[in-house]
Design a protein around this motif. Sequence first.
Motif, short mmCIF file in Angstrom:
data_model
loop_
_atom_site.label_atom_id
_atom_site.label_comp_id
_atom_site.label_asym_id
_atom_site.label_seq_id
_atom_site.Cartn_x
_atom_site.Cartn_y
_atom_site.Cartn_z
N SER A 168 31.81 31.90 31.67
CA SER A 168 32.29 33.12 31.43
C SER A 168 33.87 33.20 31.05
O SER A 168 34.43 32.26 31.49
N ASP B 7 37.11 36.19 31.10
CA ASP B 7 37.30 37.35 31.20
C ASP B 7 38.73 37.88 30.53
O ASP B 7 39.55 37.05 30.60
N THR C 165 29.78 36.01 29.11
CA THR C 165 29.17 35.01 29.54
C THR C 165 28.05 34.52 28.75
O THR C 165 27.39 35.04 28.13
N LYS D 10 34.24 41.23 29.77
CA LYS D 10 33.93 39.96 30.43
C LYS D 10 32.42 39.52 29.37
O LYS D 10 31.74 40.17 28.87
#
Length: 196
Positions: free
Chosen positions: A33, A35, A50, A48
């Motif tokens: 991930s 952010d 992922t 975000k």
Amino acid sequence: MHRLFEASLSSMKTQLPPGVRITDKFPGYITHSIDVTYRLKRHEIGLKGTYMTTGGKIAYSDYSGKYHETLTLNGFRVGALYRFHFLRTQIGNLPFSLYGEISPAVTFTGLKYDALLDLPDYDVHETNPNDNVSTDETGFSIQPLIAGQLLVTRNIFISCSAGYDFEFGAKLSTINNQLRVDWSGFRGNLGLGFMF
């Protein structure tokens, strides 16, 4: 963690050879991930992303030939996030905060299907004999979590979080059935971040 429901291997018409089994639960692997956020006092908003992957395989070979079928699933989760830092304190001289996060997102799922049937004595050599699976679908998810963040230098921090990703899965259609891709599962994260 990752499941394919109502899946059938249509290319396997007869009894499976010894030692071979069909499973509807694919193993979970490490997810990655990233952010990007903006923080104002106790509030933090951002984006975000992922990457998730899993897969399964069935294979058999003997003197008469070989057969294998492989499914590889890749998921890309793209969404927003909101964090609220409800506790700010210090560990030694290092600033530490606890926060809650909620992240709604869209999940793009891609399926790669590969199959081979090779029977030299019968002059049979087929690649992807049942390639009838739609390869791309979109689902939705929401991910609540709780996390801690430790500022180790003026700009670098370490974070640790735990939560659950609730996935409203995509359905990949085949001629005879539907494969429901469910990326739901526990998420435990350990990360390194940089503040500007």
